[in-house]
Design a protein around this motif. Structure first.
Motif: not given
Length: 74
Positions: A11, A15, A62-63
């Motif tokens: 993930v 990203l 999400t970051c």
């Protein structure tokens, strides 16, 4: 350190690719040189840049969430 073969490492790596490609899409010289191919190996970066520019709010959230997870929980 984040293991590259774990889900969280995957993930984080994806990203980073999406955010870097979206940034390169905004720089005119890099866009012509790096994101001109839409197929093949460099096509992955083109598609990641499209994802990063169109879904910039979910990618940013999400970051932030992954950053907090790595800093606080891991």
């Amino acid at each position: 350190m984040t293991n590259a073969y774990s889900f969280e490492g995957l993930v984080i790596f994806s990203l980073l690719v999406v955010c870097t490609s979206a940034y390169m899409r905004r720089v005119p010289r890099l866009r012509q040189w790096f994101l001109s191919e839409k197929k093949g190996f460099f096509g992955v970066f083109y598609k990641a840049s499209i994802i990063g520019t169109r879904l910039h709010i979910p990618v940013a959230l999400t970051c932030v969430l992954m950053g907090l997870y790595v800093l606080l929980l891991k």
